[in-house]
Design an enzyme around this catalytic site. Structure first.
Site, PDB file in Angstrom:
ATOM      1  N   ARG A  51     -50.795  81.298   9.740  1.00  0.00           N
ATOM      2  CA  ARG A  51     -49.543  80.648  10.131  1.00  0.00           C
ATOM      3  C   ARG A  51     -49.490  79.710  11.470  1.00  0.00           C
ATOM      4  O   ARG A  51     -50.472  80.008  12.258  1.00  0.00           O
ATOM      5  CB  ARG A  51     -48.363  81.566  10.178  1.00  0.00           C
ATOM      6  CG  ARG A  51     -48.757  82.648  11.244  1.00  0.00           C
ATOM      7  CD  ARG A  51     -47.444  83.456  11.292  1.00  0.00           C
ATOM      8  NE  ARG A  51     -47.714  84.633  10.586  1.00  0.00           N
ATOM      9  CZ  ARG A  51     -46.992  85.781  10.398  1.00  0.00           C
ATOM     10  NH1 ARG A  51     -46.182  86.096  11.523  1.00  0.00           N
ATOM     11  NH2 ARG A  51     -47.167  86.986   9.443  1.00  0.00           N
ATOM     12  N   GLY A  52     -48.454  78.955  11.480  1.00  0.00           N
ATOM     13  CA  GLY A  52     -48.451  78.090  12.742  1.00  0.00           C
ATOM     14  C   GLY A  52     -49.134  76.632  12.252  1.00  0.00           C
ATOM     15  O   GLY A  52     -49.966  76.571  11.505  1.00  0.00           O
ATOM     16  N   GLN A 181     -42.808  86.516  15.238  1.00  0.00           N
ATOM     17  CA  GLN A 181     -43.977  85.921  15.771  1.00  0.00           C
ATOM     18  C   GLN A 181     -43.939  86.004  17.082  1.00  0.00           C
ATOM     19  O   GLN A 181     -45.037  86.005  17.820  1.00  0.00           O
ATOM     20  CB  GLN A 181     -43.945  84.435  15.245  1.00  0.00           C
ATOM     21  CG  GLN A 181     -44.192  84.289  13.777  1.00  0.00           C
ATOM     22  CD  GLN A 181     -43.156  83.995  13.154  1.00  0.00           C
ATOM     23  OE1 GLN A 181     -42.055  84.738  13.325  1.00  0.00           O
ATOM     24  NE2 GLN A 181     -43.055  83.125  12.109  1.00  0.00           N
ATOM     25  N   ASP A 221     -43.265  72.263  14.249  1.00  0.00           N
ATOM     26  CA  ASP A 221     -43.872  72.091  12.839  1.00  0.00           C
ATOM     27  C   ASP A 221     -43.884  70.658  12.501  1.00  0.00           C
ATOM     28  O   ASP A 221     -44.555  70.353  11.495  1.00  0.00           O
ATOM     29  CB  ASP A 221     -43.098  73.062  12.036  1.00  0.00           C
ATOM     30  CG  ASP A 221     -43.484  74.405  12.299  1.00  0.00           C
ATOM     31  OD1 ASP A 221     -42.752  75.053  13.248  1.00  0.00           O
ATOM     32  OD2 ASP A 221     -44.348  74.847  11.743  1.00  0.00           O
ATOM     33  N   LYS A 232     -39.738  76.603  14.718  1.00  0.00           N
ATOM     34  CA  LYS A 232     -39.160  77.885  14.086  1.00  0.00           C
ATOM     35  C   LYS A 232     -37.605  78.022  14.120  1.00  0.00           C
ATOM     36  O   LYS A 232     -37.118  77.675  15.383  1.00  0.00           O
ATOM     37  CB  LYS A 232     -39.880  79.057  14.841  1.00  0.00           C
ATOM     38  CG  LYS A 232     -39.638  80.432  14.341  1.00  0.00           C
ATOM     39  CD  LYS A 232     -39.681  80.612  12.666  1.00  0.00           C
ATOM     40  CE  LYS A 232     -41.003  80.108  12.137  1.00  0.00           C
ATOM     41  NZ  LYS A 232     -40.747  80.238  10.851  1.00  0.00           N
TER      42      LYS A 232
HETATM   43  O1  MRU Z   1     -43.813  80.120   9.977  1.00  0.00           O
HETATM   44  P1  MRU Z   1     -44.919  79.957  10.897  1.00  0.00           P
HETATM   45  O2  MRU Z   1     -44.810  81.227  11.679  1.00  0.00           O
HETATM   46  O3  MRU Z   1     -45.728  79.258  10.384  1.00  0.00           O
HETATM   47  O4  MRU Z   1     -44.121  78.825  12.080  1.00  0.00           O
HETATM   48  C1  MRU Z   1     -44.670  78.601  13.184  1.00  0.00           C
HETATM   49  C2  MRU Z   1     -43.878  77.947  14.126  1.00  0.00           C
HETATM   50  O5  MRU Z   1     -42.775  77.666  13.954  1.00  0.00           O
HETATM   51  C3  MRU Z   1     -44.647  77.428  15.227  1.00  0.00           C
HETATM   52  O6  MRU Z   1     -43.733  77.542  16.538  1.00  0.00           O
HETATM   53  C4  MRU Z   1     -45.105  76.141  15.375  1.00  0.00           C
HETATM   54  O7  MRU Z   1     -46.003  76.092  14.276  1.00  0.00           O
HETATM   55  C5  MRU Z   1     -45.457  75.782  16.495  1.00  0.00           C
HETATM   56  S1  MRU Z   1     -47.032  75.087  16.870  1.00  0.00           S
HETATM   57  C6  MRU Z   1     -48.157  76.196  16.783  1.00  0.00           C
END
Ligand code: MRU
Length: 336
Positions: A51-52, A181, A221, A232
């Site tokens: 994720r991320g 997270q 994102d 997020k």
């Molecule tokens: O739903 P996720 O855990 O994939 O979301 C992650 C985020 O929103 C992070 O803050 C985002 O990707 C930041 S850049 C690594």
């Protein structure tokens, strides 16, 4: 990133298998999840084993390589592109793979994408660390660390870099309901020896008002052409609170997260992840085993948007691999 003193990336490929740190088990258990096909890799993206935004992008590119090796590139693209809608990097990675793939270089292309992604994040660290002064208290939301990228992180890259340069500072990590997270952020920071505390999401306003936060840095994102940023869920309220309390609010994001085809945040699709993530909480039970408990009343209705959009006006700068961009100048990428 250093985990138990050893260097890791969040996702990589070995002999046709996509390997990734299983983020659904962290911070309780550290295991590597193996995906032997593009179908398994896509499922790992969908279920947030990886994720991320940048990590999702690298996993998607490796998945495309698996699809190409299986002679199923079109099917690979179809399946992978449907896993998660908001993280721009997923689509960037698919486009990158299709552009660079010429017959027999599938693995090389995907590995190059991952290497470039790690380097972009390292450069975010180089540019962003200048914002971190001695003894600062920095607040971050979600996990925008090395786990969420191939390496280094986005929001956490400047912190890593400042830490390597022996600067002393402290991090508040929002827990980030519903998937928590923030616990991964705290785990990562502690593995590196960076001082931090987890706070309940609704504690940040109090801390800001009490003068206990000097800087806010979050990831992204998707960044729209007008500088609006999807990140997020909960990011928007941190930005509003930061502005109200006169605290600089920065976004850290590689160019692969920028989507200039999106005129504004209104055009960004916000993922709805269903009710289960809100209804249940996962953790270690009194028997020491990982368990899942229901926290909502029977029959309770739930809404679970996974992301929100912070308007450009709340953002002081976007830290990219090329420098710090003013949100209003995203289109021409003029660095400040
Ligand atoms: O739903 P996720 O855990 O994939 O979301 C992650 C985020 O929103 C992070 O803050 C985002 O990707 C930041 S850049 C690594």
């Amino acid at each position: 990133m250093k985990i138990r003193g050893r260097d890791y990336r969040s996702v990589w490929m070995e002999e046709g298998v996509v390997r990734m740190i299983d983020q659904t088990l962290l911070p309780f258990d550290f295991r590597i999840n193996d995906c032997g096909s593009f179908i398994e890799t896509a499922e790992a993206i969908r279920t947030m084993v990886v994720r991320g935004a940048p990590a999702i992008g690298a996993a998607a590119c490796y998945g495309m390589a698996q699809a190409a090796l299986a002679g199923k590139l079109n099917e690979g693209e179809r399946v992978i592109s449907k896993t998660r809608p908001t993280a721009r990097d997923l689509f960037d990675a698919i486009e990158y793979f299709k552009k660079k793939f010429v017959g027999s270089n599938a693995v090389e292309v995907a590995c190059a994408y991952a290497d470039e992604s790690a380097e972009r994040c390292r450069m975010i660290g180089v540019h962003g660390e200048k914002l971190i002064k001695e003894d600062m208290r920095i607040l971050t939301h979600c996990n925008a660390g090395a786990l969420a990228c191939v390496d280094w992180g986005t929001a956490l890259a400047p912190m890593r870099m400042a830490h390597y340069r022996k600067r002393k500072f402290f991090v508040w990590a929002d827990e980030t309901r519903p998937r928590l997270q923030g616990m991964l952020t705290s785990w990562e920071l502690s593995e590196e020896g960076i001082e931090n505390k987890v706070i309940a999401d609704n504690a940040s306003g109090y801390l800001m008002k009490e003068g206990l936060v000097d800087l806010v840095v979050v990831g992204a994102d998707r960044v729209a052409g007008n500088g609006d940023v999807a990140n997020k869920i909960g990011t928007y309220e941190k930005a509003v609170l930061a502005k109200e309390n006169g605290i600089p609010f920065y976004v850290a994001s590689p160019s692969t997260t920028f989507d200039l085809a999106c005129a504004s945040g209104k055009d960004i699709e916000i993922e709805d992840r269903g009710s289960e993530e809100v209804e249940f909480v996962k953790g270690i039970g009194s028997d020491g085993r990982l368990s899942r408990v229901k926290v909502s009343p029977v029959g309770c209705r739930v809404e679970n948007p996974a992301f929100d959009v912070t308007p450009a006006g709340y953002i002081k700068g976007i830290i990219t691999e090329g420098g710090v961009v003013k949100p209003g100048k995203v289109k021409d990428m003029k660095f400040i």
